[in-house]
Enzyme design. Structure first.
Site, PDB file in Angstrom:
ATOM      1  N   GLY A  17      -3.504 -70.584 -21.430  1.00 13.26           N
ATOM      2  CA  GLY A  17      -3.700 -69.631 -20.340  1.00 13.26           C
ATOM      3  C   GLY A  17      -4.799 -70.073 -19.391  1.00 13.26           C
ATOM      4  O   GLY A  17      -4.680 -69.920 -18.169  1.00 13.26           O
ATOM      5  N   ASP A  18      -5.882 -70.624 -19.933  1.00  8.21           N
ATOM      6  CA  ASP A  18      -6.965 -71.133 -19.090  1.00  8.21           C
ATOM      7  C   ASP A  18      -6.483 -72.323 -18.264  1.00  8.21           C
ATOM      8  O   ASP A  18      -6.902 -72.510 -17.113  1.00  8.21           O
ATOM      9  CB  ASP A  18      -8.157 -71.544 -19.962  1.00  8.21           C
ATOM     10  CG  ASP A  18      -8.669 -70.405 -20.816  1.00  8.21           C
ATOM     11  OD1 ASP A  18      -8.652 -69.253 -20.339  1.00  8.21           O
ATOM     12  OD2 ASP A  18      -9.069 -70.647 -21.966  1.00  8.21           O
TER      13      ASP A  18
END
Length: 303
Positions: A248-249
């Protein structure tokens, strides 16, 4: 310039076990200590992409010094504020399934919060600010909202990647982008996200509530990008899932890399999905070459 803020970084102790036996002595077959924190992860991917970035936030004690040294070793420029206490240690045990034990971070004082806000007063319309992760003790849930409001006055754009009350309040300040996953979006509105239609409905609600763009990660099902004018969807590319930590990052980093390089929103979304998938298919964080290779295979459709 892109700036990332990690309010509650960590030193992550990773241990691999054949199996985890509760109540018994367990011996790891391998272990490693790495820097952790969502904003730091975003900064690492951007550094891999050769995009200028500065990692900011709070560190404390010998574990904080370790995190700062690790960040520097990876070539990431940083401007952390050191506080009293100890940067938290998170233990991640891989024994078939993964078990996590997250420690507590230091208590942040009002003076330290004010100092961080002062550092952000120099941002301009040329800058992008990423606000990621949980809010530690001493920092009010309204902190992200206050920072987004402050930064908007300078013309800089903000990306908010958090959950719970900090996300709910932060949306009210009209951030440029939020990046929830299904569980976080579901919790935000206390409604299930069981299919694409439900995801789109709640994503549109987040736009109505103040978010300019909603980048919604759906795991193996792909992702959505929603704003008041458009809704894009993309399926995740095929590949072997090796490590979902930081995917996600990496999506945030991929989106910002493309945006900083004047790519349109559709292209930013495509590159975001590519970067998140490339990390999921790797042992560590993706390289630009890996993201580039996947990006050409990702079809973005308008709904």
């Amino acid at each position: 310039m892109i700036y990332t803020i990690t309010l509650n970084p960590s030193a992550d102790y990773l241990m691999q076990l054949p199996e985890l036996k509760p109540g018994e002595t367990n011996r790891a077959v391998s272990s490693d200590l790495v820097s952790g924190g969502k904003g730091i992860n975003v900064a690492e991917v951007l550094t891999n992409f050769k995009e200028p970035v500065t990692a900011m936030g709070f560190l404390a004690g010998f574990t904080g010094s370790f995190v700062k040294n690790e960040v520097g070793r990876k070539g990431i420029h940083s401007d952390f504020i050191f506080t009293e206490g100890l940067t938290r240690i998170n233990v991640k045990i891989k024994a078939g399934e993964e078990t996590e034990i997250n420690g507590q971070g230091p208590v942040i004082s009002e003076g330290e919060i004010a100092l961080l806000k002062q550092k952000l007063s120099n941002l301009t319309e040329e800058d992008l600010l990423v606000l990621s992760g949980s809010v530690p003790a001493g920092v009010p849930a309204e902190f992200y909202k206050e920072v987004v409001e402050q930064v908007l006055k300078s013309g800089a754009k903000t990306v908010l990647d958090t959950s719970g009350e900090p996300l709910k309040k932060g949306i009210e300040a009209n951030p440029f982008l939020i990046k929830p996953n299904k569980a976080e979006l579901s919790a935000l509105y206390d409604q299930p996200v069981n299919d694409l239609d439900a995801a789109i409905t709640l994503g549109k609600k987040a736009v109505e509530d103040g978010a300019e763009n909603v980048l919604l990660s759906l795991g193996a099902e792909g992702a959505l990008l929603i704003n008041k004018d458009e809704c894009f969807t993309a399926k995740a590319p095929k590949g072997k899932l090796i490590n979902s930590v930081g995917a996600g990052d990496s999506m945030v980093a991929g989106f910002l890399y493309a945006y900083a390089n004047k790519v349109d929103l559709k292209g930013c979304f495509q590159y975001s999905v590519a970067a998140g998938s490339a990390t999921a298919f790797s042992q560590g964080f993706c390289t630009k070459e890996q993201a580039d290779e996947l990006a050409v295979s990702i079809a973005v459709q308008s709904i």
